[in-house]
Motif scaffolding. Structure first.
Motif, PDB file in Angstrom:
ATOM      1  N   ARG A 152       0.854  -1.185   0.000  1.00  0.00           N
ATOM      2  CA  ARG A 152       0.000   0.000   0.000  1.00  0.00           C
ATOM      3  C   ARG A 152       0.889   1.233   0.000  1.00  0.00           C
ATOM      4  NH1 ARG A 152      -3.007  -3.631   2.737  1.00  0.00           N
ATOM      5  NH2 ARG A 152      -5.235  -3.707   2.278  1.00  0.00           N
ATOM      6  N   ARG A 153       0.391   2.294  -0.612  1.00  0.00           N
ATOM      7  CA  ARG A 153       1.151   3.550  -0.636  1.00  0.00           C
ATOM      8  C   ARG A 153       0.227   4.694  -0.248  1.00  0.00           C
ATOM      9  NH1 ARG A 153       5.293   4.989  -5.336  1.00  0.00           N
ATOM     10  NH2 ARG A 153       6.428   3.499  -4.040  1.00  0.00           N
ATOM     11  N   TYR A 154       0.767   5.611   0.550  1.00  0.00           N
ATOM     12  CA  TYR A 154       0.014   6.774   1.008  1.00  0.00           C
ATOM     13  C   TYR A 154       0.848   8.028   0.809  1.00  0.00           C
ATOM     14  CZ  TYR A 154      -2.837   3.267   3.403  1.00  0.00           C
ATOM     15  OH  TYR A 154      -3.638   2.193   3.680  1.00  0.00           O
ATOM     16  N   ARG A 155       0.147   9.122   0.467  1.00  0.00           N
ATOM     17  CA  ARG A 155       0.763  10.447   0.491  1.00  0.00           C
ATOM     18  C   ARG A 155       0.196  11.172   1.694  1.00  0.00           C
ATOM     19  NH1 ARG A 155       5.169  12.287  -1.606  1.00  0.00           N
ATOM     20  NH2 ARG A 155       4.272  14.314  -2.065  1.00  0.00           N
ATOM     21  N   VAL A 156       1.087  11.801   2.463  1.00  0.00           N
ATOM     22  CA  VAL A 156       0.690  12.444   3.723  1.00  0.00           C
ATOM     23  C   VAL A 156       1.272  13.850   3.760  1.00  0.00           C
ATOM     24  CG1 VAL A 156       0.774  12.304   6.238  1.00  0.00           C
ATOM     25  CG2 VAL A 156       0.681  10.202   4.879  1.00  0.00           C
ATOM     26  N   LEU A 180       3.579  23.465  12.254  1.00  0.00           N
ATOM     27  CA  LEU A 180       2.856  24.428  13.083  1.00  0.00           C
ATOM     28  C   LEU A 180       3.769  25.202  14.021  1.00  0.00           C
ATOM     29  CD1 LEU A 180      -0.249  22.252  13.987  1.00  0.00           C
ATOM     30  CD2 LEU A 180      -0.058  23.990  12.216  1.00  0.00           C
ATOM     31  N   HIS A 181       4.920  24.622  14.332  1.00  0.00           N
ATOM     32  CA  HIS A 181       5.826  25.253  15.295  1.00  0.00           C
ATOM     33  C   HIS A 181       7.218  24.664  15.088  1.00  0.00           C
ATOM     34  CE1 HIS A 181       7.627  26.364  19.173  1.00  0.00           C
ATOM     35  NE2 HIS A 181       6.672  27.255  19.282  1.00  0.00           N
ATOM     36  N   PRO A 182       8.287  25.465  15.175  1.00  0.00           N
ATOM     37  CA  PRO A 182       9.641  24.933  14.938  1.00  0.00           C
ATOM     38  C   PRO A 182      10.051  23.875  15.951  1.00  0.00           C
ATOM     39  CG  PRO A 182       9.719  27.280  15.509  1.00  0.00           C
ATOM     40  CD  PRO A 182       8.291  26.931  15.361  1.00  0.00           C
ATOM     41  N   GLU A 183       9.411  23.818  17.113  1.00  0.00           N
ATOM     42  CA  GLU A 183       9.788  22.848  18.136  1.00  0.00           C
ATOM     43  C   GLU A 183       8.792  21.686  18.231  1.00  0.00           C
ATOM     44  OE1 GLU A 183      10.368  24.887  21.799  1.00  0.00           O
ATOM     45  OE2 GLU A 183      12.220  25.841  21.150  1.00  0.00           O
ATOM     46  N   ALA A 184       7.973  21.528  17.233  1.00  0.00           N
ATOM     47  CA  ALA A 184       7.004  20.423  17.242  1.00  0.00           C
ATOM     48  C   ALA A 184       7.293  19.479  16.089  1.00  0.00           C
ATOM     49  CB  ALA A 184       5.579  20.966  17.120  1.00  0.00           C
ATOM     50  N   GLU A 185       7.156  18.182  16.338  1.00  0.00           N
ATOM     51  CA  GLU A 185       7.321  17.179  15.296  1.00  0.00           C
ATOM     52  C   GLU A 185       6.247  16.114  15.481  1.00  0.00           C
ATOM     53  OE1 GLU A 185      10.733  14.519  17.570  1.00  0.00           O
ATOM     54  OE2 GLU A 185      11.156  15.414  15.629  1.00  0.00           O
ATOM     55  N   TYR A 186       6.333  15.065  14.674  1.00  0.00           N
ATOM     56  CA  TYR A 186       5.311  14.028  14.697  1.00  0.00           C
ATOM     57  C   TYR A 186       5.956  12.669  14.945  1.00  0.00           C
ATOM     58  CZ  TYR A 186       2.407  17.615  12.467  1.00  0.00           C
ATOM     59  OH  TYR A 186       1.722  18.768  12.187  1.00  0.00           O
ATOM     60  N   MET A 187       5.100  11.720  15.344  1.00  0.00           N
ATOM     61  CA  MET A 187       5.529  10.336  15.510  1.00  0.00           C
ATOM     62  C   MET A 187       4.672   9.444  14.622  1.00  0.00           C
ATOM     63  SD  MET A 187       8.050   9.758  17.713  1.00  0.00           S
ATOM     64  CE  MET A 187       7.793   8.114  18.361  1.00  0.00           C
ATOM     65  N   LEU A 188       5.334   8.560  13.880  1.00  0.00           N
ATOM     66  CA  LEU A 188       4.654   7.561  13.066  1.00  0.00           C
ATOM     67  C   LEU A 188       4.624   6.259  13.845  1.00  0.00           C
ATOM     68  CD1 LEU A 188       3.527   6.471  10.326  1.00  0.00           C
ATOM     69  CD2 LEU A 188       5.914   6.017   9.690  1.00  0.00           C
ATOM     70  N   TYR A 189       3.437   5.665  13.980  1.00  0.00           N
ATOM     71  CA  TYR A 189       3.279   4.440  14.760  1.00  0.00           C
ATOM     72  C   TYR A 189       2.645   3.340  13.922  1.00  0.00           C
ATOM     73  CZ  TYR A 189       4.163   7.073  19.060  1.00  0.00           C
ATOM     74  OH  TYR A 189       4.731   7.833  20.037  1.00  0.00           O
ATOM     75  N   PRO A 247       7.621  17.481   9.720  1.00  0.00           N
ATOM     76  CA  PRO A 247       6.495  18.037   8.952  1.00  0.00           C
ATOM     77  C   PRO A 247       6.816  18.102   7.467  1.00  0.00           C
ATOM     78  CG  PRO A 247       7.007  19.394  10.874  1.00  0.00           C
ATOM     79  CD  PRO A 247       8.139  18.416  10.732  1.00  0.00           C
ATOM     80  N   GLY A 248       5.780  18.264   6.658  1.00  0.00           N
ATOM     81  CA  GLY A 248       5.949  18.364   5.221  1.00  0.00           C
ATOM     82  C   GLY A 248       5.128  17.304   4.507  1.00  0.00           C
ATOM     83  N   GLU A 249       5.362  17.159   3.212  1.00  0.00           N
ATOM     84  CA  GLU A 249       4.651  16.176   2.400  1.00  0.00           C
ATOM     85  C   GLU A 249       5.559  14.981   2.168  1.00  0.00           C
ATOM     86  OE1 GLU A 249       1.967  16.047  -1.710  1.00  0.00           O
ATOM     87  OE2 GLU A 249       2.674  17.959  -0.878  1.00  0.00           O
ATOM     88  N   LEU A 250       5.049  13.790   2.424  1.00  0.00           N
ATOM     89  CA  LEU A 250       5.875  12.591   2.339  1.00  0.00           C
ATOM     90  C   LEU A 250       5.085  11.437   1.730  1.00  0.00           C
ATOM     91  CD1 LEU A 250       4.904  10.595   4.962  1.00  0.00           C
ATOM     92  CD2 LEU A 250       5.945  12.509   6.177  1.00  0.00           C
ATOM     93  N   THR A 251       5.836  10.434   1.259  1.00  0.00           N
ATOM     94  CA  THR A 251       5.245   9.211   0.719  1.00  0.00           C
ATOM     95  C   THR A 251       5.559   8.064   1.660  1.00  0.00           C
ATOM     96  OG1 THR A 251       5.477   9.979  -1.561  1.00  0.00           O
ATOM     97  CG2 THR A 251       5.204   7.618  -1.234  1.00  0.00           C
ATOM     98  N   LEU A 284       6.978  -0.162   7.546  1.00  0.00           N
ATOM     99  CA  LEU A 284       6.632   1.170   7.063  1.00  0.00           C
ATOM    100  C   LEU A 284       7.903   1.838   6.559  1.00  0.00           C
ATOM    101  CD1 LEU A 284       4.283   2.404   9.943  1.00  0.00           C
ATOM    102  CD2 LEU A 284       3.724   0.947   7.998  1.00  0.00           C
ATOM    103  N   VAL A 285       7.871   2.310   5.319  1.00  0.00           N
ATOM    104  CA  VAL A 285       9.054   2.907   4.696  1.00  0.00           C
ATOM    105  C   VAL A 285       8.694   4.298   4.195  1.00  0.00           C
ATOM    106  CG1 VAL A 285      10.787   2.685   2.894  1.00  0.00           C
ATOM    107  CG2 VAL A 285       9.869   0.632   3.993  1.00  0.00           C
ATOM    108  N   LEU A 286       9.448   5.305   4.627  1.00  0.00           N
ATOM    109  CA  LEU A 286       9.285   6.671   4.131  1.00  0.00           C
ATOM    110  C   LEU A 286      10.206   6.849   2.929  1.00  0.00           C
ATOM    111  CD1 LEU A 286       9.184   8.699   7.464  1.00  0.00           C
ATOM    112  CD2 LEU A 286       7.287   8.274   5.906  1.00  0.00           C
TER     113      LEU A 286
END
Length: 245
Positions: A74-78, A83-92, A127-131, A148-150
């Motif tokens: 499966r492939r997803y675009r996200v 929103l803030h220079p000190e905020a990031e995300y976690m992929l689970y 952050p940003g647009e990723l596959t 899961l592969v970015l």
């Protein structure tokens, strides 16, 4: 008689003209529909996101030659907003006993495995647009593994899938949280962002349900300033961080 003939001719001409106009409009509508379908197909193939609001999160499932009719890929675009220079995300990713709604949350020192029955792994993402590619891989022992592969980042996380060979049969599971290819989903970036949720069909007698399955989602995580940042920060904690200068 002459006047009557002229009147009849005018009526017939008007009818023919109106019929031609109707056919022209119908033909143009069919062409527009075809063009829209071609545009949708192209968007599905390329994973084009329509980011109308840059402070929202967007997810779309992409169909490629490799993923079409292939339950192993499966492939997803996200799109994740900065929103803030000190905020990031976690992929689970999680496997085990999965609920058709909701997400597991960090509680104190660890995931409450005795409550959720989950096996969980996670990785920081920016952050940003990723596959994002989701692969079902058969291990040397004959078990399945969810990887899961970015693309373009060289990073991957995964989790073992014991007794889940049913995931290789598309008729044996139900997809939640935007499982339709080409259907863009918009989410609050400060809350859990669902990417993929597959549950075994034979256990889904009620809604909401709990069943063997797999879950992939993204949560906001603060790099600094949030207590207990080993796990995903709550939406309230991230909002508090974003509101400070």
């Amino acid at each position: 008689m002459l006047l009557l003939s002229v009147a009849i001719g005018a009526v017939v001409f008007a009818f023919v003209l109106r019929e031609n106009d109707r056919r022209l409009i119908s033909s143009q509508a069919a062409e527009v529909k075809t063009l829209r379908q071609e545009r949708l197909t192209l968007s599905q193939q390329l994973g084009v996101l329509d980011i109308a609001d840059p402070i929202k999160a967007y997810v779309i499932q992409v169909e490629t030659e490799e993923t079409r009719f292939n339950p192993r890929r499966r492939r997803y675009r996200v799109y994740l907003p900065e929103l803030h220079p000190e905020a990031e995300y976690m992929l689970y990713c999680a496997s085990g006993t999965i609920a058709s709604q909701g997400f597991p949350y960090w509680e104190g020192s660890g995931w409450p495995a005795e409550t959720f029955g989950y096996s969980i792994s996670g990785s920081n993402i920016s952050p940003g647009e990723l596959t994002l590619d989701v692969h079902l891989v058969t291990t040397e022992e004959g078990d399945l593994r969810l990887d899961l592969v970015l693309l373009g980042h060289g990073s991957a996380i995964g989790t073992g899938l014991h007794d889940m060979s049913w995931l290789l049969e598309q008729r044996s599971y139900r997809s939640y949280d935007g499982g339709v290819v080409g259907e863009q989903k918009i989410h609050d970036p400060l809350g859990p962002i669902p990417v993929m949720r597959l549950l075994k069909k034979e256990h889904l007698n009620d809604e909401p349900a709990t069943a063997p399955g797999v879950l992939v989602w993204i949560d906001p995580k603060a790099k600094f300033g949030v207590p207990g940042s080993q796990g995903p920060a709550s939406a309230e904690e991230v909002r508090k961080l974003l509101s400070t200068d």
